[in-house]
Design an enzyme around this catalytic site. Structure first.
Site, short mmCIF file in Angstrom:
data_model
loop_
_atom_site.label_atom_id
_atom_site.label_comp_id
_atom_site.label_asym_id
_atom_site.label_seq_id
_atom_site.Cartn_x
_atom_site.Cartn_y
_atom_site.Cartn_z
N ILE A 66 44.16 34.47 35.46
CA ILE A 66 45.57 34.81 35.71
C ILE A 66 45.50 35.97 36.70
O ILE A 66 44.79 36.95 36.49
CB ILE A 66 46.31 35.19 34.41
CG1 ILE A 66 47.78 35.55 34.69
CG2 ILE A 66 45.63 36.30 33.64
CD1 ILE A 66 48.62 35.76 33.42
N SER A 67 46.19 35.85 37.84
CA SER A 67 46.07 36.84 38.91
C SER A 67 46.61 38.21 38.51
O SER A 67 47.47 38.33 37.63
CB SER A 67 46.83 36.37 40.16
OG SER A 67 46.23 35.21 40.70
N GLN A 68 46.08 39.22 39.18
CA GLN A 68 46.56 40.60 39.04
C GLN A 68 48.08 40.62 39.29
O GLN A 68 48.55 39.96 40.22
CB GLN A 68 45.82 41.42 40.09
CG GLN A 68 46.25 42.84 40.27
CD GLN A 68 45.62 43.44 41.54
OE1 GLN A 68 45.04 42.73 42.36
NE2 GLN A 68 45.76 44.74 41.69
#
EC number: 2.1.1.77
Length: 219
Positions: A66-68
């Protein structure tokens, strides 16, 4: 959203938006409101919930992340969504980015390679009442021709170049955002389609998992 959600997460979201997102120059009020609203902790594994609002990506299984939060906000803002759009997302992953898009656009079509991730994302999105997200399992590099054209396309994995089918499925005047490069060095590229012309903008260095498929990296 669960009305019994502990206040601790609301405070964590507010802090995330103020210190990680607004402080780094994200200005679109609709994007900021969506980031403030969507319960990011529900899209990560139970054991990682206390880290959900940290300033970094987190593993979600199948070698994916899950991206920053800041990167999610940056990519979303670059799409310039106003509300009535139909958006294509390549790489559903946890479903978090799809939820943010669902707050900002009319329809979100999302393609995921891994059936297990697609199933989990679908379940979470449905439980939160996002009935404007359509998910399918397949090769995202080929896009979704039956649902094309799209006002905006977001690719949440890095490819050696922008897949040709995605350019073809982008509406005239549409925006596409995607990390482009090799496994180690990538740049976030925004493309605006103007007739036969593609206007490209470099939004900075990033690091994403590889986009695998016919028009991406090989398995």
């Amino acid at each position: 959203m669960n009305i019994n959600e502990p206040d601790i997460y609301q405070k964590a979201r507010e802090r995330m938006v103020q210190t990680q997102i607004a402080a780094r120059g994200i200005k679109d009020p609709r994007v900021l409101a969506a980031m403030l609203k969507v319960p990011r902790h529900l899209f990560v594994e139970e054991a990682l919930k206390d880290q959900a609002y940290g300033d970094y990506p987190l593993p979600i299984g199948e070698g994916q992340t899950i991206s920053q939060p800041y990167i999610v906000a940056l990519m979303t803002e670059a799409l310039e969504l106003k509300g009535p759009e139909k958006v294509l997302e390549i790489g559903t992953g946890s479903g978090y980015q799809a939820a943010i898009l669902a707050e900002l656009a009319r329809w979100v079509y999302s393609i995921e390679r891994y059936p297990s991730l697609a199933r989990r994302a679908k379940k979470i999105l449905e439980s939160l009442g996002y009935n404007n997200v359509i998910i399918k399992v397949g090769d995202g590099t080929k896009g979704w021709p039956e649902a094309a054209p799209f006002d905006a396309i977001i690719v949440t994995a890095a490819g050696p170049k922008i897949p040709e089918p995605l350019i073809e499925q982008l509406k005239d005047g549409g925006r596409l955002v995607m990390p482009v490069g090799d496994e180690w060095s990538q740049y976030l590229i925004k493309v605006t389609k103007k007739g036969d012309q593609l206007i490209k903008e470099n939004l900075g260095a990033v690091r994403f998992v590889k986009l695998v498929g016919e028009y991406g990296f090989e398995e």
